[in-house]
Design an enzyme around this catalytic site. Structure first.
Site, PDB file in Angstrom:
ATOM      1  N   GLU A  49       0.950  -1.174   0.241  1.00 27.72           N
ATOM      2  CA  GLU A  49       0.054   0.137   0.098  1.00 27.72           C
ATOM      3  C   GLU A  49       0.919   1.471  -0.021  1.00 27.72           C
ATOM      4  O   GLU A  49       0.455   2.379  -0.553  1.00 27.72           O
ATOM      5  CB  GLU A  49      -0.898   0.162   1.146  1.00 27.72           C
ATOM      6  CG  GLU A  49      -1.928  -0.987   0.973  1.00 27.72           C
ATOM      7  CD  GLU A  49      -1.743  -2.302   1.729  1.00 27.72           C
ATOM      8  OE1 GLU A  49      -2.682  -3.144   2.076  1.00 27.72           O
ATOM      9  OE2 GLU A  49      -0.544  -2.582   2.210  1.00 27.72           O
ATOM     10  N   PHE A 111     -12.043  -6.871  13.498  1.00 24.64           N
ATOM     11  CA  PHE A 111     -10.950  -7.361  12.642  1.00 24.64           C
ATOM     12  C   PHE A 111     -10.516  -6.473  11.614  1.00 24.64           C
ATOM     13  O   PHE A 111     -11.485  -5.753  10.922  1.00 24.64           O
ATOM     14  CB  PHE A 111     -11.016  -8.817  11.881  1.00 24.64           C
ATOM     15  CG  PHE A 111     -10.072  -9.130  11.059  1.00 24.64           C
ATOM     16  CD1 PHE A 111      -8.966  -9.601  11.520  1.00 24.64           C
ATOM     17  CD2 PHE A 111     -10.478  -9.208   9.721  1.00 24.64           C
ATOM     18  CE1 PHE A 111      -7.832 -10.175  10.390  1.00 24.64           C
ATOM     19  CE2 PHE A 111      -9.441  -9.695   8.794  1.00 24.64           C
ATOM     20  CZ  PHE A 111      -8.186 -10.195   9.346  1.00 24.64           C
ATOM     21  N   GLN A 112      -9.345  -6.134  11.633  1.00 21.10           N
ATOM     22  CA  GLN A 112      -8.703  -4.837  10.546  1.00 21.10           C
ATOM     23  C   GLN A 112      -9.269  -3.500  10.785  1.00 21.10           C
ATOM     24  O   GLN A 112      -9.490  -2.826   9.965  1.00 21.10           O
ATOM     25  CB  GLN A 112      -8.707  -5.379   9.249  1.00 21.10           C
ATOM     26  CG  GLN A 112      -7.754  -6.474   8.626  1.00 21.10           C
ATOM     27  CD  GLN A 112      -7.543  -6.839   7.433  1.00 21.10           C
ATOM     28  OE1 GLN A 112      -8.511  -6.691   6.584  1.00 21.10           O
ATOM     29  NE2 GLN A 112      -6.397  -7.380   7.366  1.00 21.10           N
ATOM     30  N   LYS A 161     -17.653  -0.602   5.343  1.00 19.05           N
ATOM     31  CA  LYS A 161     -18.273  -1.560   4.164  1.00 19.05           C
ATOM     32  C   LYS A 161     -19.798  -1.606   4.236  1.00 19.05           C
ATOM     33  O   LYS A 161     -20.249  -1.777   3.159  1.00 19.05           O
ATOM     34  CB  LYS A 161     -17.753  -3.088   4.789  1.00 19.05           C
ATOM     35  CG  LYS A 161     -18.090  -4.134   3.725  1.00 19.05           C
ATOM     36  CD  LYS A 161     -16.981  -5.603   4.224  1.00 19.05           C
ATOM     37  CE  LYS A 161     -17.233  -6.545   3.051  1.00 19.05           C
ATOM     38  NZ  LYS A 161     -16.583  -7.702   3.754  1.00 19.05           N
ATOM     39  N   MET A 475      24.231   9.031   3.032  1.00 18.49           N
ATOM     40  CA  MET A 475      24.089  10.386   3.656  1.00 18.49           C
ATOM     41  C   MET A 475      24.180  10.281   5.138  1.00 18.49           C
ATOM     42  O   MET A 475      25.006  11.112   5.718  1.00 18.49           O
ATOM     43  CB  MET A 475      22.661  10.968   3.510  1.00 18.49           C
ATOM     44  CG  MET A 475      22.730  12.469   3.934  1.00 18.49           C
ATOM     45  SD  MET A 475      23.872  13.697   3.047  1.00 18.49           S
ATOM     46  CE  MET A 475      22.720  14.004   1.726  1.00 18.49           C
TER      47      MET A 475
END
Length: 571
Positions: A49, A111-112, A161, A475
């Site tokens: 993602e 969940f999630q 959802k 760096m």
């Protein structure tokens, strides 16, 4: 016409002219992925993602249009937080759509589930938790309006959802008022008295500098900038986020200011008596130690975001508004300095005495990274887009590639996000398929998001990647060498683990390698001849090479360090 919330969401995106979404499906966003099959919108399936967010950023920076990403709830949403923060720091227009657990489950640790609107409240212009399918058209229209007006930035839309699965009667907002954005005023009327004050200040200036920031690109003000600069004869500096806003080849351009800026650009700002700031925010990487920055300069600060005025440096004259409109107003008012002959003589001395330089490359390696970048640039077609990761290679790419037009330099400025380069290049190529897109990356950055080359190969997006492989977090190594007595703590990466050629080939790309100067031009030519699949080149570069000039962290710009061969140089 009755639609599900998911159908309304996709139709709303179509209404906004969206042509591509970067994303990855999952449970909570799954209902929205079903109508996407029937949509005209192209979907790019990413492998992480974070890649979706950075691709959307690259698309936005290359095209000027808002980038769109769509991910699921929980870890899908948290994985895209870094790109959202990056876009917020760099004022990049994004619309990010996240799935959320069903409305009745919010707050139950389902969940999630995660509070993504809470998590991103400080790094978005605004975010929405959608409460009904009927409001989806308004929310999507508002999200695009917010992302693209005023100071651009990311907007998040969180869709439970059950909202995606419920039904609504289709409608589309026909007026701004229907967007229901009380208090949002992205533009301000021009303050004529402030314009007059700016004209008066400019008329007395003897050492003015046009300090051009990324807001100039966001305002699409490059033509107005060129006209104003040429009419007034004022020297121009372009920040890291503004590379390409003013042609590098123009004789009035001094280059990039800041910690790793061109000596003449840093020195001119330090010695100026008037800074005309165009969409720049006086970032600490430009100012160095603030109380030592441009001590004799008065400031005309032009910015569309009122919050930037007086935030870091007090403005003698503030012009709140669009950079393009303000430059037009200054032109119309006849803003003009006096003779700048003496000022230009001084600037030309700095340019003569302290040009950008590096040690001559040896014929048997290791390679000078600056020489590699210059070699790629020599054969690059006009308008080639360059994306970079973050670190030494980013600074060298900003220094040693000549940027002649807007939208050709894509990097992570404010957040300094390692791993930005590869996915941002993919997004840029999707947005500008007519352009060649090179990524100048480091081996550390490349390892963070290289999996997105699978996306590029699968989706037919032929970017070219140059890895400046010095086997270090370069760096960090430079700072440890210079400021930590060469105590190299946890920065060694190994030049051969992984084998970048084999890794590229495993991802379906062409893998090449150059270890000596004689091989550089040949592999670049081979890469340029391949335009149907991504190409990765492993350039073995010198780990001891440092980025100069350099203003040490916390130091004044007067303490600028030049290349060791340019002894005694100070601003």
């Amino acid at each position: 016409m009755e639609l599900t919330g998911a159908q309304a969401l996709i139709k709303s995106l179509e209404q906004q002219g969206v042509d591509v979404i970067f994303g990855l499906p999952g449970g909570a966003i799954l209902p929205v992925y079903d109508p996407l099959i029937d949509s005209t919108i192209r979907h790019i399936l990413v492998r992480h993602e974070q890649g979706a967010g950075h691709m959307a950023e690259g698309y936005a920076l290359a095209t000027g249009r808002p980038g769109v990403a769509m991910v699921t709830s929980g870890p899908g949403a948290t994985n895209i937080v870094t790109p959202i923060a990056n876009a917020h720091m760099d004022s990049t227009p994004l619309v990010v759509i996240t799935g959320q657990v069903a409305s009745g489950s919010i707050g139950t640790d389902a969940f999630q589930e995660c509070d993504i609107t809470g998590i991103t409240s400080g790094i978005t212009k605004h975010n929405f938790l959608v409460s009904s399918a009927a409001e989806l058209p308004r929310v999507i229209a508002a999200a695009f309006h917010l992302a693209t007006t005023g100071r651009p930035g990311p907007v998040l839309v969180d869709v439970p959802k059950d909202i995606a699965q419920s039904t609504m009667e289709w409608w589309w907002p026909s007026t701004i008022e229907e967007l229901d954005l009380p208090g949002y005023r992205p533009s301000s009327p021009i303050d004529e008295s402030a314009v007059e004050n700016a004209v008066a200040l400019l008329a007395t200036a003897e050492r003015p500098v046009l300090y051009v920031g990324g807001g100039t690109l966001k305002a699409r003000a490059t033509a107005e900038l060129l006209a104003f600069a040429e009419r007034t004869g004022i020297p121009v500096v372009t920040t890291l986020m503004a590379r390409g806003a003013f042609p590098d080849s123009h004789p009035q351009h001094l280059g990039m200011p800041g910690m790793h800026g061109f000596y003449a650009a840093v020195a001119a700002m330090q010695r100026s008596d008037l800074l005309i700031s165009l969409g720049a925010r006086f970032d600490d990487r430009v100012t160095g130690r603030l109380d030592g920055f441009a001590p004799d300069a008065k400031v005309i600060h032009i910015d569309i975001d009122r919050a930037e005025i007086n935030k870091v440096r007090r403005a003698d004259v503030a012009l709140v508004g669009d950079v393009r409109e303000m430059l037009t107003a200054l032109d119309a008012a006849g803003a003009m300095p006096g003779s700048l002959d003496a000022w230009w003589r001084q600037i030309h001395e700095w340019q003569r005495d302290f040009p950008l330089t590096y040690d001559e490359p040896s014929t048997d390696g290791p390679l000078r990274p600056q020489a590699v970048i210059e070699a790629i640039a020599r054969t690059a077609a006009p308008g080639t887009i360059v994306a970079s990761g973050v670190g030494q290679h980013q600074m060298w790419a900003a220094q040693h590639w000549k940027y002649e037009e807007p939208g050709t330099w894509i990097n992570s400025g404010g957040a300094g996000t390692m791993g930005f380069g590869v996915p941002a290049a993919i997004g840029a190529k999707v947005g500008r398929p007519d352009r060649t897109v090179w990524t100048i990356d480091g081996d550390g950055c490349f390892q963070m998001t290289a999996q997105e080359l699978v996306t590029a190969r699968a989706e037919g997006i032929p970017i070219k990647v140059a890895i400046l492989n010095n086997a270090y977090l370069g760096m960090v190594r430079q700072w440890q060498e210079m400021f930590y007595d060469e105590r190299y703590s946890e920065v060694y990466l190994s030049p051969d683990l992984p084998d970048y050629v084999k890794w590229a080939e495993a991802m379906g790309c062409v893998g090449l390698r150059a270890t000596t100067l004689d091989e550089v031009d040949a592999v670049i030519a081979e890469a340029n001849a391949i335009n149907d699949v991504p190409v990765v080149i492993d350039f073995r570069t010198d780990a001891a090479e440092k980025v100069f000039p350099m203003v040490p962290s916390g130091a004044s710009n007067d303490d600028i360090l030049v290349h060791p061969r340019q002894r005694g140089g100070r601003a």
